[in-house]
Design an enzyme around this catalytic site. Sequence first.
Site, short mmCIF file in Angstrom:
data_model
loop_
_atom_site.label_atom_id
_atom_site.label_comp_id
_atom_site.label_asym_id
_atom_site.label_seq_id
_atom_site.Cartn_x
_atom_site.Cartn_y
_atom_site.Cartn_z
N GLY A 1 -4.56 4.66 16.95
CA GLY A 1 -4.63 3.43 17.74
C GLY A 1 -5.55 2.45 17.05
N THR A 2 -6.63 2.07 17.72
CA THR A 2 -7.61 1.16 17.13
C THR A 2 -8.99 1.80 17.30
OG1 THR A 2 -8.24 -0.01 19.14
CG2 THR A 2 -6.21 -0.72 18.06
N MET A 3 -10.02 1.10 16.81
CA MET A 3 -11.40 1.61 16.91
C MET A 3 -11.80 1.96 18.34
SD MET A 3 -13.67 -0.91 14.64
CE MET A 3 -12.74 -2.40 14.90
N ALA B 1 -0.62 1.23 16.45
CA ALA B 1 -0.50 0.37 17.62
C ALA B 1 0.32 -0.88 17.28
CB ALA B 1 -1.88 -0.01 18.12
N HIS C 1 -8.01 0.28 7.28
CA HIS C 1 -8.31 1.65 6.86
C HIS C 1 -9.62 2.12 7.47
CE1 HIS C 1 -5.46 1.13 3.21
NE2 HIS C 1 -4.83 1.45 4.32
N HIS D 1 3.06 6.67 5.80
CA HIS D 1 3.92 5.78 6.58
C HIS D 1 4.38 4.55 5.79
CE1 HIS D 1 -0.29 4.86 8.34
NE2 HIS D 1 -0.05 3.97 7.42
N ASP E 1 0.84 -1.19 0.00
CA ASP E 1 0.00 0.00 0.00
C ASP E 1 0.88 1.24 0.00
OD1 ASP E 1 -2.09 1.67 -0.05
OD2 ASP E 1 -2.89 1.14 1.92
N GLU F 1 -12.33 8.30 11.11
CA GLU F 1 -12.77 8.34 12.51
C GLU F 1 -13.03 9.75 12.96
OE1 GLU F 1 -11.12 5.08 15.03
OE2 GLU F 1 -10.41 6.75 16.26
N HIS G 1 3.94 4.20 13.64
CA HIS G 1 2.81 4.64 12.80
C HIS G 1 1.46 4.18 13.32
CE1 HIS G 1 2.27 0.58 11.44
NE2 HIS G 1 1.50 0.91 10.44
#
Length: 473
Positions: free
Chosen positions: A373-375, A398, A203, A323, A93, A206, A396
């Site tokens: 981080g995450t959701m 978690a 991807h 990144h 990517d 948020e 870049h």
Amino acid sequence: MRLVEETPWRHRIEREGAMRVPGVVFASRALLPDGSGDHALRQVANVATLPGIVAASYAMPDVHEGYGFPIGGVAATDVGAGGVVSPGGVGFDISCGVRLLFSPDLALEELRPRLARVMDALGRQTPRGPGPGGVWRPRDRAELERVLLGGARYAVEQGHGVARDLERCEDRGAVGGAAPAQVSPHALERGIGQLGSLGSGNHFLEVQVVERVYDEHAARILGLAAGRICVMIHCGSRGLGHQTCADHVRVMDRAMASCGISVPDRMLACAPVDSPAGRDYLGAMSAAANYGRANRQLLAERVRRVFAEECPCGFDLVYDVSHNLAKLEEHDVDGDRRLLCVHRKGATRALPPGHPDLPAPLAEVGQPVLLPGTMGTASYVLVGVPGSPAFSSAAHGAGRVQSRHAAARSIGGRQLRTQLEARGIAVRGASWRGLAEETPTAYKDVDAVVEVTERAGLARKVARLLPVGVVKG
DNA sequence: ATGTAC
């Protein structure tokens, strides 16, 4: 493989065998990949064998196993000494990255009553998931090539954004040296219908709130304030980047023997930067990178439009950073100024204050580092620091600790959405399976990753953001 | 990451 703890935040992989330099892993014991099932440290050592590599094969605190190179890997090669470029060191990517928008007008309490409607609209209007569909289709092949040359700059010229956005984009919106002719017709076909789309996997788009500011002065300069709303976009170059990587790995895999290069893993296929195959790849990579830059610019414009309709407020760009990229940069090596090809794969550039490549307003504080981080967990904004190791690079994200398969076995998508919504996080997914694969428990503790990033001298914290609503790819 | 396959 011998691993030595140099400090609580830094481990060294001793040079052995074909390694030209040692490995350096910026991680606490708790964040080190556990050798069973995760071959990231072996990959760090493999990268250390690449022709022309200087100083060390580095890994960031979020390191985990990738294709050939680890994700979270940084490797620089000396262009004048036969140094190579490797598509695997950039990743499939190309120019995948993060963009952060900030609304000075909108506080969380004002958004809350309208959140469901805003999230519904963002969900409806954000093309995502695998396959075609995007917010803007280039007229023809020629216009797609203008995107590949101009990146976010071209998108803004076409009315998708404002000039100030470009000051807050890495490379001011477009990477130089793009060679659309090195992007295959197949890659162009895949890309023409996906411009302005999230994709899938990790991807996302948020809506976040600035929960905490660590450095008021730096936050003010970046344009961030506690209690206000941000939108973070994480996406890349979709099928066009993927196809470009695949095309050039194949060429290099075939050319390696004739260049007299041998690598311990076929997925490390590479060619000297200063060779036809190396130049062709870098031209194609830069073109794909500009597709990724335009992609994020277009999605940001869609976010502005949705908010204008549903919850009127403006959004300023804080920063847009890649990144997954290789860059030709000058660095000091043993007291000598050298031109290096710096591969960052799942690693963010983190320029220190005063660096000439920073736009004037940011020069005082250093380059913003956007670390999602995450959701279900925090994201961070950091800035580069002087004297940073690893060629001014930082983590870049978690970093995964669990495979997609294991994650999906641990929880169902519906259950995960219910859990997140119970915590006040609105979720608009693309597929239940995809959602489950991204469960926060599949990742390292982002607070620990940021702590080590700071302790190891890679970057420093400016603000902590909490998720309010997520549109998942 | 990815029309999860040359």
